[in-house]
Design a protein around this motif. Sequence first.
Motif, mmCIF file in Angstrom:
data_model
loop_
_atom_site.group_PDB
_atom_site.id
_atom_site.type_symbol
_atom_site.label_atom_id
_atom_site.label_comp_id
_atom_site.label_asym_id
_atom_site.label_seq_id
_atom_site.Cartn_x
_atom_site.Cartn_y
_atom_site.Cartn_z
ATOM 1 N N LEU A 326 -52.788 -14.519 -13.601
ATOM 2 C CA LEU A 326 -52.153 -15.490 -14.559
ATOM 3 C C LEU A 326 -52.510 -16.939 -14.275
ATOM 4 O O LEU A 326 -52.596 -17.632 -15.109
ATOM 5 C CB LEU A 326 -50.552 -15.094 -14.763
ATOM 6 C CG LEU A 326 -49.994 -15.173 -15.974
ATOM 7 C CD1 LEU A 326 -50.777 -14.658 -17.237
ATOM 8 C CD2 LEU A 326 -48.568 -15.014 -16.064
ATOM 9 N N ASN A 327 -52.323 -17.454 -13.223
ATOM 10 C CA ASN A 327 -52.630 -18.685 -12.874
ATOM 11 C C ASN A 327 -54.120 -19.170 -13.302
ATOM 12 O O ASN A 327 -54.132 -20.251 -13.801
ATOM 13 C CB ASN A 327 -52.276 -19.081 -11.429
ATOM 14 C CG ASN A 327 -53.196 -18.416 -10.151
ATOM 15 O OD1 ASN A 327 -53.955 -17.430 -10.808
ATOM 16 N ND2 ASN A 327 -53.129 -18.900 -9.239
ATOM 17 N N GLU A 328 -54.899 -18.324 -13.157
ATOM 18 C CA GLU A 328 -56.283 -18.671 -13.529
ATOM 19 C C GLU A 328 -56.210 -18.723 -15.031
ATOM 20 O O GLU A 328 -57.051 -19.471 -15.608
ATOM 21 C CB GLU A 328 -57.267 -17.643 -12.880
ATOM 22 C CG GLU A 328 -58.686 -18.062 -13.168
ATOM 23 C CD GLU A 328 -59.798 -17.088 -12.320
ATOM 24 O OE1 GLU A 328 -60.710 -16.807 -13.101
ATOM 25 O OE2 GLU A 328 -59.368 -16.568 -11.474
ATOM 26 N N ILE A 329 -55.791 -17.929 -15.652
ATOM 27 C CA ILE A 329 -55.689 -17.555 -16.938
ATOM 28 C C ILE A 329 -55.041 -18.877 -17.651
ATOM 29 O O ILE A 329 -55.766 -19.374 -18.753
ATOM 30 C CB ILE A 329 -55.108 -16.384 -17.601
ATOM 31 C CG1 ILE A 329 -55.966 -15.098 -17.427
ATOM 32 C CG2 ILE A 329 -54.760 -16.352 -19.290
ATOM 33 C CD1 ILE A 329 -55.178 -14.000 -17.533
ATOM 34 N N LEU A 348 -45.216 -14.853 -10.465
ATOM 35 C CA LEU A 348 -45.917 -14.609 -11.799
ATOM 36 C C LEU A 348 -47.444 -14.975 -11.534
ATOM 37 O O LEU A 348 -48.166 -14.349 -12.435
ATOM 38 C CB LEU A 348 -45.406 -15.586 -12.835
ATOM 39 C CG LEU A 348 -44.137 -14.749 -13.412
ATOM 40 C CD1 LEU A 348 -43.485 -15.762 -14.567
ATOM 41 C CD2 LEU A 348 -44.513 -13.333 -14.082
ATOM 42 N N GLU A 349 -47.723 -15.771 -10.833
ATOM 43 C CA GLU A 349 -49.013 -16.544 -10.653
ATOM 44 C C GLU A 349 -50.213 -15.530 -10.375
ATOM 45 O O GLU A 349 -51.386 -15.616 -10.867
ATOM 46 C CB GLU A 349 -48.978 -17.666 -9.858
ATOM 47 C CG GLU A 349 -48.168 -18.833 -10.163
ATOM 48 C CD GLU A 349 -48.473 -19.951 -9.152
ATOM 49 O OE1 GLU A 349 -49.410 -20.043 -8.502
ATOM 50 O OE2 GLU A 349 -47.577 -20.877 -9.284
ATOM 51 N N GLU A 350 -49.886 -14.515 -9.741
ATOM 52 C CA GLU A 350 -50.984 -13.509 -9.047
ATOM 53 C C GLU A 350 -51.018 -12.231 -9.960
ATOM 54 O O GLU A 350 -51.456 -11.431 -9.788
ATOM 55 C CB GLU A 350 -50.852 -12.964 -7.638
ATOM 56 C CG GLU A 350 -50.930 -14.351 -6.864
ATOM 57 C CD GLU A 350 -52.243 -15.039 -7.163
ATOM 58 O OE1 GLU A 350 -53.227 -14.362 -7.164
ATOM 59 O OE2 GLU A 350 -52.241 -16.251 -7.066
ATOM 60 N N VAL A 351 -49.990 -12.164 -10.930
ATOM 61 C CA VAL A 351 -49.770 -10.922 -11.828
ATOM 62 C C VAL A 351 -51.190 -11.303 -12.579
ATOM 63 O O VAL A 351 -51.810 -11.889 -13.106
ATOM 64 C CB VAL A 351 -48.726 -11.156 -12.912
ATOM 65 C CG1 VAL A 351 -48.833 -9.942 -13.705
ATOM 66 C CG2 VAL A 351 -47.525 -10.992 -12.198
ATOM 67 N N LYS A 352 -51.873 -9.883 -12.830
ATOM 68 C CA LYS A 352 -53.157 -9.613 -13.433
ATOM 69 C C LYS A 352 -53.090 -9.237 -15.143
ATOM 70 O O LYS A 352 -52.228 -8.346 -15.211
ATOM 71 C CB LYS A 352 -53.965 -9.066 -12.765
ATOM 72 C CG LYS A 352 -54.356 -9.351 -11.180
ATOM 73 C CD LYS A 352 -55.343 -8.849 -10.414
ATOM 74 C CE LYS A 352 -55.782 -9.467 -9.171
ATOM 75 N NZ LYS A 352 -56.520 -8.769 -8.427
#
Length: 389
Positions: A326-329, A348-352
């Motif tokens: 999610l952080n990349e998105i 949350l940042e690493e949730v795909k």
Amino acid sequence: MASKQNERIIAKYLINQASFKELDDLEAWIKKPNNEQEFLNYVKVNYSIDYNLKITDTVKTKKLISTLFKREKRKFRVRRIQRYSKYAAVFIGIMISIYVFKNVLFKSLDKDTTTPVIVTNIIQPGTDKATLTLEDGSVVDLEKGVSFITANANSNGEEIVYRIDDKKTKELIYNYLTIPRGGQFYVVLSDGTKVWLNSESKLKYPVSFIEGETRKVELVYGEAYFEVSPSTEHKGTKFKVFNQSQEIEVLGTEFNIKAYRDETSIYTTLVEGRVTVNYENRKQNLMPNQQSSLDVNTKNFLVKEVDVYNEISWKEGVFSFERKPLNEIMRVLSRWYDVDIIFDSKSLEEVKFFGVLGKDQKIEEILETIKNFKIIEVYEIKGKTIILK
């Protein structure tokens, strides 16, 4: 199980980007036993569809399907009218099937009782805009609907095209094209090379190239897709792209470079042809469907196979995320919508997330899609800041 090729076609079909050849392939695949159900199952499990289609009201849904059909019909009539009836039938059948499974898919989600979304500002999607810095240092704003002409180029506000110089250039004169957050732009260089520039990017290039010498441009930062005019049309001269810690050497090919200032790696993805990545006095040839990544801090260099469509879909007006964290998105969305995004929880940042979304959608629609797939519980929009919880 749908093949990788069919997965890409399904994704492109659902956001109206599929070609006639791809529609042919999809139609033939769906006709085979059990594949229609496989199609529905695949989309339900793997994709988040445009939130505009999350409608449980039958009348509204029929109206929406009718609108989509008319839009598709106009598109096909322009392209190849004699093949219209064949694809219209496919389109209706698939759209009705999509409605059926969507109605089931979202039925339980409509009962969601999580905290309501708080929205205090309307954020617009990005659009065609850039600033052009001329050789004399003057800066011109390029934006949709506004024309601009120089001695060497002309722009309609959505692209800028440089003219081939009949006179032999002896001295390189550079222009800079800067794309802000919330922008994108397309440029055709004087040698015929086509470049698509993503949000928050900057390209340095000569107004005209010197005949017989290597053609050189610099991606100062950001992301660009290059369709290079082949060396055979320029007396064998090579084309090179410089950026930060590496140099890309090409003979005539298509590739994507992502080199954002807020990311530690530079990504080079080859679509077709051949390129050589030069870094730290070393060289690495790339084959089509390969991507290199160079960590600018550690100098670690890796090459891997990738799904090219996911890497270059941005230039076609699509966000294609294949199990991206999610952080990349959110970095991608923040550039396109010109917003700041804050995570209330670090976890949350690493949730795909796996989804195909249109770049012309409102940010609220995209966030609602992510929320409805239980990726986040709630979001808040305050001015130009989005908070995910």
